[in-house]
Design a protein around this motif. Sequence first.
Motif, mmCIF file in Angstrom:
data_model
loop_
_atom_site.group_PDB
_atom_site.id
_atom_site.type_symbol
_atom_site.label_atom_id
_atom_site.label_comp_id
_atom_site.label_asym_id
_atom_site.label_seq_id
_atom_site.Cartn_x
_atom_site.Cartn_y
_atom_site.Cartn_z
ATOM 1 N N ILE A 67 15.977 9.847 -2.388
ATOM 2 C CA ILE A 67 15.740 10.349 -3.741
ATOM 3 C C ILE A 67 15.772 11.877 -3.761
ATOM 4 O O ILE A 67 16.410 12.497 -4.616
ATOM 5 C CB ILE A 67 14.379 9.836 -4.266
ATOM 6 N N ALA A 68 15.095 12.483 -2.795
ATOM 7 C CA ALA A 68 15.017 13.937 -2.761
ATOM 8 C C ALA A 68 16.376 14.586 -2.518
ATOM 9 O O ALA A 68 16.660 15.660 -3.055
ATOM 10 C CB ALA A 68 14.033 14.373 -1.684
ATOM 11 N N LEU A 69 17.212 13.927 -1.720
ATOM 12 C CA LEU A 69 18.517 14.495 -1.383
ATOM 13 C C LEU A 69 19.629 13.977 -2.280
ATOM 14 O O LEU A 69 20.786 14.362 -2.105
ATOM 15 C CB LEU A 69 18.850 14.179 0.084
ATOM 16 N N ALA A 119 4.842 13.325 -1.087
ATOM 17 C CA ALA A 119 4.648 11.881 -0.908
ATOM 18 C C ALA A 119 5.032 11.453 0.502
ATOM 19 O O ALA A 119 4.371 10.582 1.103
ATOM 20 C CB ALA A 119 5.478 11.121 -1.937
ATOM 21 N N LEU A 120 6.071 12.061 1.042
ATOM 22 C CA LEU A 120 6.502 11.736 2.408
ATOM 23 C C LEU A 120 5.405 12.084 3.412
ATOM 24 O O LEU A 120 5.070 11.284 4.290
ATOM 25 C CB LEU A 120 7.789 12.500 2.724
ATOM 26 N N ALA A 121 4.830 13.285 3.279
ATOM 27 C CA ALA A 121 3.745 13.689 4.181
ATOM 28 C C ALA A 121 2.526 12.792 4.009
ATOM 29 O O ALA A 121 1.846 12.448 4.986
ATOM 30 C CB ALA A 121 3.379 15.151 3.928
ATOM 31 N N THR A 122 2.254 12.376 2.785
ATOM 32 C CA THR A 122 1.105 11.513 2.517
ATOM 33 C C THR A 122 1.287 10.153 3.167
ATOM 34 O O THR A 122 0.336 9.579 3.717
ATOM 35 C CB THR A 122 0.905 11.356 1.006
ATOM 36 N N ILE A 140 8.341 3.869 7.446
ATOM 37 C CA ILE A 140 9.703 4.341 7.734
ATOM 38 C C ILE A 140 10.628 4.043 6.557
ATOM 39 O O ILE A 140 11.423 4.893 6.136
ATOM 40 C CB ILE A 140 10.230 3.692 9.019
ATOM 41 N N MET A 141 10.511 2.823 6.003
ATOM 42 C CA MET A 141 11.345 2.478 4.847
ATOM 43 C C MET A 141 11.011 3.372 3.660
ATOM 44 O O MET A 141 11.902 3.838 2.934
ATOM 45 C CB MET A 141 11.155 1.009 4.482
ATOM 46 N N GLY A 142 9.719 3.631 3.459
ATOM 47 C CA GLY A 142 9.327 4.507 2.365
ATOM 48 C C GLY A 142 9.830 5.931 2.556
ATOM 49 O O GLY A 142 10.290 6.571 1.607
ATOM 50 N N ILE A 143 9.754 6.420 3.786
ATOM 51 C CA ILE A 143 10.237 7.775 4.077
ATOM 52 C C ILE A 143 11.737 7.889 3.824
ATOM 53 O O ILE A 143 12.219 8.846 3.198
ATOM 54 C CB ILE A 143 9.893 8.154 5.529
ATOM 55 N N LEU A 144 12.498 6.895 4.295
ATOM 56 C CA LEU A 144 13.948 6.929 4.082
ATOM 57 C C LEU A 144 14.300 6.841 2.596
ATOM 58 O O LEU A 144 15.222 7.519 2.119
ATOM 59 C CB LEU A 144 14.602 5.776 4.846
ATOM 60 N N ASN A 183 0.822 -1.211 0.000
ATOM 61 C CA ASN A 183 0.000 0.000 0.000
ATOM 62 C C ASN A 183 0.851 1.254 0.000
ATOM 63 O O ASN A 183 0.577 2.213 -0.724
ATOM 64 C CB ASN A 183 -0.917 0.006 1.219
ATOM 65 N N VAL A 184 1.885 1.250 0.853
ATOM 66 C CA VAL A 184 2.748 2.431 0.960
ATOM 67 C C VAL A 184 3.501 2.667 -0.343
ATOM 68 O O VAL A 184 3.631 3.809 -0.809
ATOM 69 C CB VAL A 184 3.724 2.255 2.138
ATOM 70 N N THR A 185 3.983 1.593 -0.974
ATOM 71 C CA THR A 185 4.734 1.726 -2.221
ATOM 72 C C THR A 185 3.859 2.296 -3.331
ATOM 73 O O THR A 185 4.264 3.209 -4.064
ATOM 74 C CB THR A 185 5.285 0.364 -2.649
ATOM 75 N N ILE A 186 2.647 1.759 -3.458
ATOM 76 C CA ILE A 186 1.734 2.246 -4.490
ATOM 77 C C ILE A 186 1.373 3.705 -4.244
ATOM 78 O O ILE A 186 1.362 4.536 -5.171
ATOM 79 C CB ILE A 186 0.470 1.376 -4.538
ATOM 80 N N LEU A 187 1.094 4.046 -2.987
ATOM 81 C CA LEU A 187 0.722 5.416 -2.655
ATOM 82 C C LEU A 187 1.853 6.387 -2.968
ATOM 83 O O LEU A 187 1.636 7.435 -3.594
ATOM 84 C CB LEU A 187 0.337 5.501 -1.178
ATOM 85 N N ALA A 188 3.069 6.050 -2.554
ATOM 86 C CA ALA A 188 4.211 6.931 -2.802
ATOM 87 C C ALA A 188 4.481 7.066 -4.297
ATOM 88 O O ALA A 188 4.742 8.169 -4.803
ATOM 89 C CB ALA A 188 5.440 6.393 -2.082
#
Length: 370
Positions: free
Chosen positions: A307-309, A276-279, A298-302, A251-256
């Motif tokens: 990617i962002a950095l 995407a992080l906030a979502t 947590i894995m998705g956020i990291l 779910n998290v992967t698809i959402l991000a």
Amino acid sequence: MNRTLALAFLAAAWLLGLAAAYTEGSIAATLATIGFLGAASFALWPRPLTLLLVTLGAAAIVTATWRYEETVPTLPGDSIASLNDGDAVRYRATVTDEPQDRPSSRQYRLAVREAYVNGRWLEKSGQVLVYMPPYTTYEYGDLLLVKGKLETPPVLDDFDYRDYLFRRGIVSIVAYPEVSVLQRGQGEPWKARLFDVRAHLSESLSQVLPEPDASLAAGILFGTRSGISPDLRDDMSATGTSHLVAVSGQNVTILAGLMIAALSWLVGRRPACWVALATICAYAVLVGAQPSVVRAAIMGILYIMSIALGRQNTAAVTLVLAAAAMTATNPQIVHDVSFQLSFASVLGLALVTPPLNRLIERLLLAWPPL
């Protein structure tokens, strides 16, 4: 060694300290873990800086062991468990979570406030797991007057159900007691609002989809299983597809992915990553912050931050950091089966997927052209 790997090293040391504490937290186990960490570190990376890392890792191991032992649950003197296995007791308690549906019952988790003992009301603490008929409709925040026989959770032949509940703060179980509602709206307002939003979204699905599609969609998206019919639940158990209604990393992967893909062309890739992080954070809270969801979040956020950095990231490093972050908040979560299965499955994929991909590439290269 870059900063990311150094942080992953300390996170791994923390997890080793929890593993040592898991074995009754003996001093010998802790010292053996420190020795193993030092020997393995110098064998793999014989550098002067390794001494500093091992020292910090040893401190992380000791801290993790102490933190685990400090959070081991104990029974206070005013625990409701003191009234277990006796006559029926009257007590006042508040519903602390959404009900959980079972084939022939509905489970409510109650936080006890007072119990009627020896002709007077006395303050009591602890949580009770109450089994009620499936048609009951008590909600989060309801203050209930309950009369029933408190029982100590059993220890089964292949599972210590008592310890499982005790580590979640539940010290008693009650089967089909007499219940009346004293007052409503006694829970945390933000949590009640969260449950209302989830119920509203599930209801919206039921208005646009027929059954059992609507209940199945609510289960897949929000982990809500109350609307799934017993027949469908039995069919999913028989076919081994019950995991489809367990909110997880999928779910998290698809959402991000959807958020980044939809917004990158509009606001740019980096701002889309932050959205995407906030979502992801909002979604994890919405679905109840289960261990598998928190791990995935947590894995998705990291991963999104890397990617962002513009930093490199690997599944193994992210997994270790996620496990350390969760256990630092609540070391007792290591006893949670969903936590264990979630990390074991992802770890297995992280270890198996790279060599499997290399093997497939070699086979394709060695395959004779058509």
